[in-house]
Design a protein around this motif. Sequence first.
Motif, PDB file in Angstrom:
ATOM      1  N   TRP A  98      13.685  -6.345  -4.072  1.00  0.00           N
ATOM      2  CA  TRP A  98      13.329  -5.580  -3.091  1.00  0.00           C
ATOM      3  C   TRP A  98      13.986  -5.860  -1.469  1.00  0.00           C
ATOM      4  CZ3 TRP A  98       7.420  -6.011  -4.125  1.00  0.00           C
ATOM      5  CH2 TRP A  98       7.055  -5.852  -5.750  1.00  0.00           C
ATOM      6  N   ASP A 101      16.657  -4.591  -2.141  1.00  0.00           N
ATOM      7  CA  ASP A 101      17.263  -3.324  -1.671  1.00  0.00           C
ATOM      8  C   ASP A 101      16.522  -2.138  -1.586  1.00  0.00           C
ATOM      9  OD1 ASP A 101      18.745  -4.156  -3.833  1.00  0.00           O
ATOM     10  OD2 ASP A 101      16.995  -3.948  -6.199  1.00  0.00           O
ATOM     11  N   VAL A 102      14.951  -2.881  -0.712  1.00  0.00           N
ATOM     12  CA  VAL A 102      14.520  -1.384   0.316  1.00  0.00           C
ATOM     13  C   VAL A 102      15.322  -1.268   1.202  1.00  0.00           C
ATOM     14  CG1 VAL A 102      12.499  -1.458   1.355  1.00  0.00           C
ATOM     15  CG2 VAL A 102      12.110  -1.931  -1.083  1.00  0.00           C
ATOM     16  N   LEU A 105      18.108   0.776   0.246  1.00  0.00           N
ATOM     17  CA  LEU A 105      17.286   2.425  -0.791  1.00  0.00           C
ATOM     18  C   LEU A 105      17.140   3.208   0.691  1.00  0.00           C
ATOM     19  CD1 LEU A 105      14.865   1.252  -3.533  1.00  0.00           C
ATOM     20  CD2 LEU A 105      17.432   2.223  -3.937  1.00  0.00           C
ATOM     21  N   MET A 134       6.422  -5.154   5.353  1.00  0.00           N
ATOM     22  CA  MET A 134       5.259  -4.816   4.049  1.00  0.00           C
ATOM     23  C   MET A 134       5.921  -5.710   2.826  1.00  0.00           C
ATOM     24  SD  MET A 134       6.212  -1.129   1.949  1.00  0.00           S
ATOM     25  CE  MET A 134       7.530  -1.179   0.948  1.00  0.00           C
ATOM     26  N   GLY A 156      -2.590  -7.743   1.342  1.00  0.00           N
ATOM     27  CA  GLY A 156      -2.293  -5.790   0.968  1.00  0.00           C
ATOM     28  C   GLY A 156      -2.548  -5.229   1.581  1.00  0.00           C
ATOM     29  N   SER A 159       0.191  -4.895   4.277  1.00  0.00           N
ATOM     30  CA  SER A 159       1.412  -4.612   3.649  1.00  0.00           C
ATOM     31  C   SER A 159       1.428  -3.209   4.010  1.00  0.00           C
ATOM     32  CB  SER A 159       1.380  -5.231   2.742  1.00  0.00           C
ATOM     33  OG  SER A 159       2.597  -4.348   1.648  1.00  0.00           O
ATOM     34  N   THR A 160       0.365  -2.387   3.687  1.00  0.00           N
ATOM     35  CA  THR A 160      -0.655  -1.352   3.242  1.00  0.00           C
ATOM     36  C   THR A 160      -0.163  -0.220   4.018  1.00  0.00           C
ATOM     37  OG1 THR A 160      -1.583  -1.531   1.615  1.00  0.00           O
ATOM     38  CG2 THR A 160      -1.601   0.311   2.233  1.00  0.00           C
ATOM     39  N   TYR A 163       3.852  -0.043   4.443  1.00  0.00           N
ATOM     40  CA  TYR A 163       3.476   0.852   3.109  1.00  0.00           C
ATOM     41  C   TYR A 163       3.876   2.737   4.358  1.00  0.00           C
ATOM     42  CZ  TYR A 163       4.620   3.258  -0.461  1.00  0.00           C
ATOM     43  OH  TYR A 163       5.165   4.541  -1.416  1.00  0.00           O
ATOM     44  N   TRP A 201       7.286   4.769  -5.521  1.00  0.00           N
ATOM     45  CA  TRP A 201       7.118   3.495  -4.458  1.00  0.00           C
ATOM     46  C   TRP A 201       5.656   3.304  -4.424  1.00  0.00           C
ATOM     47  CZ3 TRP A 201      10.753   2.196   0.060  1.00  0.00           C
ATOM     48  CH2 TRP A 201      11.945   1.691  -0.451  1.00  0.00           C
ATOM     49  N   TYR A 204       4.662   0.584  -6.860  1.00  0.00           N
ATOM     50  CA  TYR A 204       4.610  -1.127  -6.786  1.00  0.00           C
ATOM     51  C   TYR A 204       3.047  -1.650  -6.636  1.00  0.00           C
ATOM     52  CZ  TYR A 204       9.395  -0.729  -7.477  1.00  0.00           C
ATOM     53  OH  TYR A 204      10.750  -0.171  -8.231  1.00  0.00           O
ATOM     54  N   PRO A 205       2.448  -0.781  -4.657  1.00  0.00           N
ATOM     55  CA  PRO A 205       0.851  -1.287  -4.845  1.00  0.00           C
ATOM     56  C   PRO A 205       0.125  -1.684  -5.691  1.00  0.00           C
ATOM     57  CG  PRO A 205       1.448   0.099  -3.542  1.00  0.00           C
ATOM     58  CD  PRO A 205       2.937   0.195  -4.762  1.00  0.00           C
ATOM     59  N   TYR A 208       1.095  -4.797  -7.531  1.00  0.00           N
ATOM     60  CA  TYR A 208       0.222  -5.634  -7.200  1.00  0.00           C
ATOM     61  C   TYR A 208      -1.254  -5.897  -7.452  1.00  0.00           C
ATOM     62  CZ  TYR A 208      -1.099  -8.235  -2.580  1.00  0.00           C
ATOM     63  OH  TYR A 208      -1.571  -9.344  -1.964  1.00  0.00           O
ATOM     64  N   SER A 234      12.929   3.703  -8.647  1.00  0.00           N
ATOM     65  CA  SER A 234      13.356   3.824  -7.366  1.00  0.00           C
ATOM     66  C   SER A 234      14.717   3.568  -6.775  1.00  0.00           C
ATOM     67  CB  SER A 234      11.945   3.683  -6.831  1.00  0.00           C
ATOM     68  OG  SER A 234      12.672   1.485  -7.402  1.00  0.00           O
ATOM     69  N   LYS A 235      15.257   3.428  -8.386  1.00  0.00           N
ATOM     70  CA  LYS A 235      16.587   2.670  -7.696  1.00  0.00           C
ATOM     71  C   LYS A 235      18.083   3.470  -8.721  1.00  0.00           C
ATOM     72  CE  LYS A 235      14.919  -2.197  -8.697  1.00  0.00           C
ATOM     73  NZ  LYS A 235      14.735  -3.312  -7.064  1.00  0.00           N
TER      74      LYS A 235
END
Length: 270
Positions: A98, A101-102, A105, A134, A156, A159-160, A163, A201, A204-205, A208, A234-235
């Motif tokens: 990620w 990629d993130v 993207l 994130m 977490g 990170s949110t 996000y 997207w 993903y959380p 987690y 997403s990709k």
Amino acid sequence: MSFENLFGYTATQFEIVLGVFTLTAAVFAAVLVYSLATAGSIAPRYRLTSYLTGVVMVSAVIELGLLALRWNGAFAWDGTAYTATGALFSNGFRYMNWSIDVPVLLTQLLIVAGITGAAFRKRWASFVIAGLAMIWTGYAGQFDEVNGGAAFWVWGAISTVFYLWLLYIAWQTIRDAKAAAPNPVIRRLFGAVWILFLVSWTIYPLAYLMPQISATVGGVVSRNLIYSFADIASKAVYGILLAVIAQKLSAARGYQPAIEAEEAFAEPAR
Ligand code: RET
């Protein structure tokens, strides 16, 4: 440690996970060919999106291929079930993927949305900072996923926050792209990008959280299916959707190869 290592698996469960990893890698290899092969029908101004899909696909093929090998090495058939070999499976590798990629993207979104100059630089910097913060805070938290202790929840939550910031900039960007769209078809396609983005997207959380929702074999199998679904959406689907929009924008601006490529799908002239 990833909670995948806590369990043994039936032949069916083991194979479903391995099969989905393999399928996902194969989808990415196919989309790599598609995006390179169709790049020529997109105007130079937007064409980088096709090559960036190529970058994402290469990194994701490698990641999924290695994950398949790790899965295969972490469990062995003992005559009745697949049990732990001692070599650990790890979802931590996903976070490394990620990290590439993130940002890529998000860069694609800015390019196809037609954001340029100072606005591009500002949003790009915010995207990269929010995206990497994130991922890396989430990476710190996932080490504690088996215990579900304070580190898991605090990292977490941090990170949110990043996000939500990232989502806000993505929403702004898509709103601007819709406002500038030369026709209603393109406007609707940007609407579809937003839905795809938000749904894929946000999975993903949820993945987690899975060890806290269901710390079972079923939880492991579903988490890995969910990850692959989110990865493909997403990709790969996102990359194709942006290429379609880029081609339509190119045609609307009079770029001849795009107009000719679109003719293949047009109603025959009478
Ligand atoms: C984490 C940690 C928990 C909180 C949140 C997370 C968000 C992750 C996201 C990942 C997106 C990845 C993509 C990869 C494509 O290659 C890090 C799981 C909010 C949104 C799109």
